[in-house]
Design a protein around this motif. Structure first.
Motif, PDB file in Angstrom:
ATOM      1  N   LYS A   1       0.895  -1.029  -0.005  1.00 49.08           N
ATOM      2  CA  LYS A   1       0.012   0.082  -0.116  1.00 49.08           C
ATOM      3  C   LYS A   1       0.758   1.281  -0.001  1.00 49.08           C
TER       4      LYS A   1
ATOM      5  N   LEU B   1       2.969   2.318   2.523  1.00 46.59           N
ATOM      6  CA  LEU B   1       2.857   2.633   3.744  1.00 46.59           C
ATOM      7  C   LEU B   1       4.694   2.640   4.266  1.00 46.59           C
TER       8      LEU B   1
ATOM      9  N   ARG C   1       5.011   3.302   9.988  1.00 47.42           N
ATOM     10  CA  ARG C   1       3.503   3.204  10.089  1.00 47.42           C
ATOM     11  C   ARG C   1       3.369   1.671  10.018  1.00 47.42           C
TER      12      ARG C   1
ATOM     13  N   HIS D   1       0.363  -1.684  12.137  1.00 45.39           N
ATOM     14  CA  HIS D   1      -0.120  -2.837  11.604  1.00 45.39           C
ATOM     15  C   HIS D   1       0.490  -4.033  12.476  1.00 45.39           C
TER      16      HIS D   1
ATOM     17  N   GLN E   1      -8.791   0.076   6.710  1.00 46.24           N
ATOM     18  CA  GLN E   1      -7.645  -0.228   5.903  1.00 46.24           C
ATOM     19  C   GLN E   1      -7.714   0.290   4.414  1.00 46.24           C
ATOM     20  N   ILE E   2      -8.708   0.323   4.071  1.00 45.62           N
ATOM     21  CA  ILE E   2      -8.945   0.880   2.674  1.00 45.62           C
ATOM     22  C   ILE E   2      -8.497   2.507   2.729  1.00 45.62           C
TER      23      ILE E   2
ATOM     24  N   GLU F   1      -7.117   3.827   4.884  1.00 42.64           N
ATOM     25  CA  GLU F   1      -5.662   4.409   5.240  1.00 42.64           C
ATOM     26  C   GLU F   1      -4.839   4.521   3.820  1.00 42.64           C
ATOM     27  N   ALA F   2      -5.188   3.183   2.938  1.00 42.85           N
ATOM     28  CA  ALA F   2      -4.439   3.256   1.534  1.00 42.85           C
ATOM     29  C   ALA F   2      -4.608   4.873   0.675  1.00 42.85           C
TER      30      ALA F   2
END
Lengths: 570, 325, 320
Positions: free
Chosen positions: B231, B233, B237, B242, C111-112, C114-115
């Motif tokens: 993604k 990140l 982060r 996560h 989570q989406i 965040e992307a």
């Protein structure tokens, strides 16, 4: 850096800064505080429950007795009383005149308070106190400041053991006692009454008790001794406040003393700390004699320990000087009587000093000869025909039977390393004679249960750290009447001659006559040796150089005389 | 909704466990071989005191009746009177328990937070020098002998360097000064708390850090970490949002488990620092044969441990939605 | 217009036994809006290629050589920070094993979102949520499931949510790595259709990585077959599917369920011509042990690329 880590670091940083703005003292100017370190939280400030050392220390600043010990002579001297008691042998009475004194709240201390105190103890049969007052038939207030005690029979210990007890205020205790009487178990209720601020007439009064941390005392303006001269001492107190701080471990308390957080450690110090403390210029170490007794006792109810010669042989091979020098590093002295030598008036000098000054071989030879003379034998004796000391075979009793293995019980090493070590050394010395002894440490409670409760033992090592100055304990320890479960005569010693002298000593009102009796009793005991006195450790105390005026007496500098005299150095 | 159900269920379980502890303690104290009177009665006690104790304990009654009395007394909050202090046991414990809870929760929270955040970083730099150094240090800390480290801290920080109090929880001088406000008093407690806190935490931090590290390493190989990378990140982060939360779950479980085992360490710490807590009281009660106080201390400590475990469970459920069902 | 041009890409893994080559000099290109399928059995290096493109190889993966030109820029030369801006915004991924691709302790929607917000920091949360809702509509997940936890989703929903997430930043290329494994057949088909549909609609280039040649054939314009780290055949879907040239491709196709439902049961993969202990030179054809058609010349000479049509090539000496 993420959130929690930043939080932790922030916290640590913040706390590290704390000393900066907390270190500035809050202590008020022109007010002096004497800070005293004690080992544990006092159990209670209820005088009837207080049996532990720390409660007694706290209460000694508050409650006062009629008479106390003179620091020079160790005889009793008037305290709350104005003069020595006047004995009238005709009616077996003592008359005591009180000093003009006030309780901390300003009300007067009267004869009535004394009468009330005695009546309360007698009425409730308060443990630990009742036995000292039970022979008092009647107490009467002659006038406001004169009390008269009528005894059932003459008792020598009345002045030395009874009149040194605390007097309580009627005002404080009458309501509490009345309330306790309404309960199902009045004594339990009385003993468990919570006392938050005890009312006394001593030099200090309790201001605040922070549970688990400290006790604060402030000077009692009404203290009767203030600026008076008693026993040739001009009394203060010269400090405004006293603070008791509680330290759980000796290590930390010593650090606190060295750092100046406390001025005095009211707490016996182990000899191991002395070299370190002596290096510190701000700390002064006090070594004082103590009224104490550490001894080995045999169970004389049992064979073969009932044989006096076996006990004497034990005393001969026991090298007390070696033990004092090596194990106790010299901070102790050997004992050759039940009454400590410092108790000069009562201590008998001309007693046998078993084995003193002899070498190891000489001891063995002397003890072997004594045993052989009295019917003991060996296949291989400890000393051969040429007079050489070797390793003996097991000893055979006069009856022809071999001696069975037996156990010397000692407290465990974590409770008292010295007594545990002493047991082991005596075991070795006895083995030199072929006597099959084994030292075994046992938890203190279990040891007492076996020795004092069940009488199920062979030999033991115990000690009394604070022996009273009046030698009446001689009677308690060895009078045959006390040979009972939980009785004081743990050895089970029976001697009609001793019993007779002991009984007589109780009512011997003339000190010189009583002294003679006490000396005779010591002679008998030291000949028969139901207890073999071993050693007496010194009281080791330390105080800071900021204060002076400590009164060093038997038992150390932690006493009321010191409290009333210490003053800060300029 | 489901969280509430979880709390309810766990509370019920805790009640059952507590009942078992309650009964277990009773039988431990009463059924051990030998005469209970001689075991509980201090031989140095006077006969009157001993008799009082026997009737107070109801030792003259049959066992089942004693058990019922015991349960009844517990339910009415009557733990008897401490032999030593001559006061109701509840009162003594009421004074001490909050101090222990203050010290313990702060230490557990601090060491868990520190263990988690440092373990996370160390795992990230696995194989590097910082990892080796920190891992070995943690192992050493974890096996340190607690009274020794406590004394060492006192000696270094309070004595040699200074700036910290030697022991206790408050400065008596400060507290008896009416001019001190609550804020200064709170700071004072904090000031006193730091060294015991550090002692307790240093023992735990190592443990939590090691758990966090290995859990983190495991988590880093999970697929969703790859997702997070893909993604776009940043490493930080990924680590904190996560990997961290997932990897800290085993630490949370462990906090709950280790709590019961840290009681002895806590008691030692409290003793060395003269922290007026229940652990010190327990040691004191046991060594003084103060049977009612010892029993009640055990009970209250188990209550605290059980409640703390409940909190840990709830926290776990909060952190990991999967177990809410 | 060429979107992606991979030249001579070699990727190796550092293992305890030494370095092992996973992708050997792979070269291929992809047009904008087109789709490419990479087929091969597991371990052939197809996933490694996918990860290599995004520089998401595991720690022990090393890109030894080659270029990955994406819109003319070599992704292997740019910094890690620059690479992060490429990830998801330009090239996103649909993962194999969608079960584990979601962080179990965060809500799917978060989570989406965040992307999106990583790549468009100026988007408000509401705007991002709105976009995700639109995408959910696109992948047929009810909107109210948006903020559920992953474990509350079915397998298919998770995979569709992954697709939605892959689309969030309107990438130019999506790498779909085994998007349907671990799903049941019906769901597999739905997912495939969905990807196909979206690809067409949004004209996004897709690299489809699968072991299932039939499925790839259904979605992709081009097909690339890999065997033991090497690309062995490349061509248009029809070319590879209808006239496979390389023996390995043929054997792959032989195990494929044909469209009329009749399974062509001609599994010859187990028969070998070579002795198993024959030492194989890394230069010669890697398939030689399993090859039906190999002859002795295959043992001596390295395979050559044979061009069948301008778009269809195979790495085999024997292909004509």
């Amino acid at each position: 850096m993420n959130q929690p880590a930043r939080l932790v670091q922030g916290f640590v940083f913040f706390v590290l800064l704390l000393p900066l703005f907390l270190s500035t003292g809050w202590a008020k100017e022109n007010e002096t505080t004497l800070k005293i370190g004690i080992s544990e939280e006092p159990r209670t400030l209820n005088i009837w429950l207080a049996s532990d050392a720390n409660s007694r220390k706290a209460l000694s600043l508050i409650y006062q007795p009629l008479y106390t010990r003179n620091p020079d002579t160790m005889r009793i001297t008037p305290w709350l009383a104005e003069s020595m008691p006047v004995y009238d042998p005709r009616e077996i009475s003592y008359t005591v005149r009180l000093r003009p004194a006030k309780w901390a709240d300003g009300s007067e201390v009267t004869a009535d308070d004394v009468v009330f105190t005695v009546n309360l103890i007698q009425e409730f049969e308060v443990p630990r106190y009742y036995s000292k007052w039970d022979f008092v038939r009647k107490v009467e207030a002659v006038d406001k400041r004169t009390v008269k005690f009528y005894l059932k029979e003459p008792k020598a210990i009345f002045t030395t053991r009874t009149l040194v007890n605390y007097i309580v205020s009627r005002k404080e205790w009458e309501p509490l006692a009345e309330k306790a009487k309404t309960k199902e178990k009045p004594l339990t209720a009385l003993v468990n009454t919570k006392v938050e601020s005890p009312l006394g007439c001593g030099p200090f009064a309790l201001e605040d008790w922070k549970e688990g941390t400290s006790l604060h005392f402030t000077r009692n303006e009404h203290f009767f001794g203030q600026n008076q001269t008693l026993a040739q001492r001009k009394l203060g107190p010269h400090v405004d406040k006293i603070l008791f701080k509680i330290y759980g471990t000796a290590d930390v308390a010593i650090l606190a003393l060295k750092k100046g957080n406390i001025d005095f450690l009211w707490w016996g110090i182990q000899p191991g700390y002395i070299p370190d403390l002596k290096k510190d210029e701000d700390v002064r170490v006090f070594l004082s004699e103590k009224s104490a007794l550490y001894f080995m006792g045999y169970n004389v109810r049992k064979k073969p320990f009932s044989d006096r010669y076996l006990r004497q042989a034990t005393a001969i091979v026991t090298d007390k000087d070696f033990f004092v020098k090596r194990v106790l590093q010299g901070y102790a002295s050997r004992m050759d009587s039940i009454v400590p030598a410092e108790n000069t008036f009562w201590h008998a000098d001309d007693l046998p000093h078993y084995g003193q000054g002899l070498s190891r071989d000489e001891r063995i030879k002397k003890a072997t000869a004594l045993l052989a003379e009295n019917g003991y034998s060996w296949k291989t004796p400890p000393v051969d025909e040429d007079g050489n000391v070797g390793s003996p075979s097991d000893i055979i009793l006069p009856s022809g039977q071999p001696m069975q293995k037996f156990v010397i019980l000692t407290p465990p090493a974590d409770y008292d390393p010295n007594r545990a070590t002493c047991g082991l050394m005596i075991q070795e010395w006895l083995n030199d004679l072929g006597i099959p002894a084994i030292a075994r440490p046992m938890s203190f409670g279990a040891l007492l249960q076996k020795v004092k409760g069940e009488h199920d033992f062979d030999a033991f090592i115990l000690g009394y750290g604070r022996l009273s100055l009046d030698p009446d304990y001689l009677r308690s320890f060895f009078h045959s009447r006390n040979d009972k479960s939980r009785g004081w005569n743990m050895s089970g010693y029976h001697n009609p001659e001793f019993d007779r002298l002991a009984t007589k000593s109780v009512s011997a009102m003339d000190p010189d006559k009583r002294q003679e009796l006490i000396h005779r009793m010591q002679e008998i005991v030291m000949r028969d040796l139901p207890y073999i006195p071993l050693y007496k450790p010194q009281e080791i105390e330390a105080a800071n150089m900021k204060f002076s005026g400590w009164e060093q007496m038997v038992g150390g500098i932690g006493n009321l005389w010191s409290i009333c005299q210490v003053k800060p150095n300029e | 909704m489901t969280l509430r159900r979880l709390i309810l269920r766990r509370s019920l379980e805790i009640l059952v466990i507590f009942f078992l502890i309650l009964s277990g303690l009773f039988f431990l104290f009463h059924l051990a071989p030998g005469d209970p009177v001689s075991r509980m009665v201090d031989p140095s006690m006077s006969p009157e005191d001993a008799e009082l104790l026997v009737s107070q304990l109801g030792l003259d009654q049959p066992l089942w009746l004693r058990y019922l009395y015991y349960l009844k007394n517990f339910c009415t909050g009557d733990f008897g009177i401490s032999f030593h202090y001559g006061r109701p046991v509840v009162e003594v414990i009421g004074e001490r328990l909050p101090n222990t809870i203050l010290l313990f929760t702060t230490s557990i929270i601090l060491s868990a937070l520190a263990g988690i955040s440092w373990g996370k970083l160390v795992a990230w730099y696995k194989g590097k020098r910082v990892d080796t150094v920190v891992t070995i240090t943690s192992l050493v800390c974890h096996t340190l002998f607690l009274p020794w480290i406590a004394l060492l801290f006192i000696w270094v920080f309070a004595y040699k360097i200074g700036g910290f109090p030697l022991n206790g929880m408050i400065s008596p001088e400060l507290w008896s000064d009416p001019a001190s406000g609550w804020f200064v008093k709170a700071l004072d407690i904090l000031h006193h708390m730091l060294l015991p806190l550090l002692t307790l935490s240093i023992i735990h931090v190592g443990e939590y850090l090691l758990i966090m590290r290995s859990s983190m390493l495991e988590t880093l190989s999970e697929d969703y970490i790859l997702t997070a990378r893909a993604k776009g990140l940043s490493e930080k982060r990924i680590r904190n949002r996560h990997a961290g939360p997932n990897a800290s779950l085993p630490v949370v479980t462990n906090v709950g488990l280790s709590l019961a085992f840290s009681i002895n360490g806590g008691a030692l710490t409290e003793t060395v620092f003269t922290w007026p807590g229940i652990g010190r009281e327990l040691i004191f009660a046991v060594s003084n044969n103060d049977y009612p106080l010892a029993l009640a201390s055990f009970l209250f400590i188990s209550i605290v441990v059980l409640v703390a475990n409940l909190v840990v469970d709830v926290l776990y459920a909060y952190l990991d939605p999967r177990i809410r069902y | 217009m060429t979107l992606l041009e991979v030249e001579n890409l070699s990727i190796a893994y550092q293992t305890r036994g030494g370095v092992s080559l996973a992708v050997d000099a792979a070269s291929f290109s992809l047009e904008k809006g087109k789709s490419l399928g990479i087929v091969g059995e597991s371990g052939c290096g197809k996933t490694t290629i996918g990860m290599g493109l995004l520089r998401l190889l595991p720690e022990n993966g090393i890109i030894q050589d080659g270029k990955v030109l994406f819109e003319g820029q070599d992704l292997l030369q740019i910094s890690e920070d620059e690479m992060r801006t490429i990830r998801w915004k330009k090239i996103s991924m649909i993962f194999q094993a969608a079960m584990n691709a979601w962080n179990p302790v965060q809500r799917v929607g978060e989570q989406i979102v965040e992307a999106i917000r990583i790549h468009y920091p100026d988007y408000s949360r509401d705007r991002a949520v709105k976009e995700v809702e639109d995408l959910y509509q696109l992948v047929d997940i009810p909107r109210n499931r948006l903020f559920n936890y992953p474990h509350e989703y079915s397998g298919g929903m998770k995979q569709r949510a992954i697709i939605a997430m892959a689309l969030t930043c309107h990438p130019d290329l999506i790498i779909a790595d085994e998007p349907t494994t671990a799903l049941d057949v019906i769901v597999q088909d739905q997912i495939i259709q969905k990807i196909k549909e979206i690809q067409k609609e949004l004209s996004i280039a897709v690299i489809f990585i699968s072991h299932d040649i039939g499925m790839v054939a259904e979605v992709c314009h081009d097909i690339m077959v890999m065997y033991k780290g090497k690309i062995v055949e490349v061509g248009k879907r029809e070319e590879v599917f209808v006239t496979p040239m390389h023996p390995y491709t043929k054997s792959l196709l032989s195990s494929y369920l044909t469209l009329d439902g009749v399974f062509d049961f001609e599994d010859k993969a187990n028969e070998t011509v070579c002795q198993p202990d024959t030492i194989i030179d890394s230069h010669i054809c890697g398939y030689i042990q399993h090859c039906q058609e190999a002859d002795s010349s295959c043992l001596r000479e390295a395979p050559r690329w044979q061009e069948i049509t301008p778009t269809h090539k195979a790495l085999c000496r024997l292909c004509k």
